[in-house]
Design an enzyme around this catalytic site. Sequence first.
Site, PDB file in Angstrom:
ATOM      1  CG  ASP A  44      -2.097  -0.925   1.107  1.00 24.67           C
ATOM      2  OD1 ASP A  44      -2.392  -1.351  -0.025  1.00 24.67           O
ATOM      3  OD2 ASP A  44      -2.733  -1.229   2.128  1.00 24.67           O
ATOM      4  CE  LYS A  66      -8.137   0.092  -2.339  1.00 28.69           C
ATOM      5  NZ  LYS A  66      -9.081   0.534  -3.359  1.00 28.69           N
ATOM      6  CG  MET A 179      -8.171   7.364   6.544  1.00 33.22           C
ATOM      7  SD  MET A 179      -8.976   5.901   5.837  1.00 33.22           S
ATOM      8  CE  MET A 179      -9.612   5.103   7.326  1.00 33.22           C
TER       9      MET A 179
END
Length: 257
Positions: A44, A66, A179
């Site tokens: 990732d 991502k 996030m």
Amino acid sequence: MFDQPIQTSNLPAVTFVGAGPGSADHLTLGAYRALQTADVVIYDRLVGQEILDLIPAHVRRIDVGKEGFGPSTEQSQINALLVQHGLSGDRVLRLKGGDCNIFGRLDEEIEAIEAVGLPFRVLPGLTAATVAAAAIGQSLTRRGRNASLRIVTGHDMAGFAEQDWRGLARKGEVAAIYMGKKSARFIQGRLMMHGADAATPVTVVENVSRPDQRFFGVTLSTLTDAVSLCSGPAVILFGLAPRQAALTLSELKEAQA
């Protein structure tokens, strides 16, 4: 311990590994050993460069990063890569930032390889919340303050994520918000709407454990000002103030100028 021979004959087709938030200091011994035995590493975006540097030169690397609200590899494509390489006989290592069990889409990928009968194992890693709290000299739980810890996400598949705002707004609550940069104003508004004190301490830790890590203490009322100045990934520690010196908003603005 690192020099001991590693048995590969009984390893499953796919190993899911939590790489920690960035620094090699936070990689587990099990994760290191898995890196040395892999044929393919599918990793990732948030995996730290120090971790990637530990992958042997002969191992194939596949970047499936991502980025929130940005360019991303489709989850279906990641699933297909795991299945393709697992069925080919490769020892596949799926490398995820932090702990692969926390907001890592682990279940979706396990279900994909289970559907074709591939065996797997999971090696959890240190999650950003624990490393961020250690960086500011704080404990995530404390007797007489909070009997629970919440780990929440700032957004989900539907957009900004709804939470138990009334519960989070209670005095003494502690939450690690992942996030949460783009949803900071939404989070701030929801918490204050449900009774959270505007003076509640908040620490924002950017680029947790990496060479460019920085952290600064603010309050709920100034959270959005601080987050807007962060360019890297950040963890928001709601209810915790840094025990050590941190950047103030004015210092942060000067550094950005």
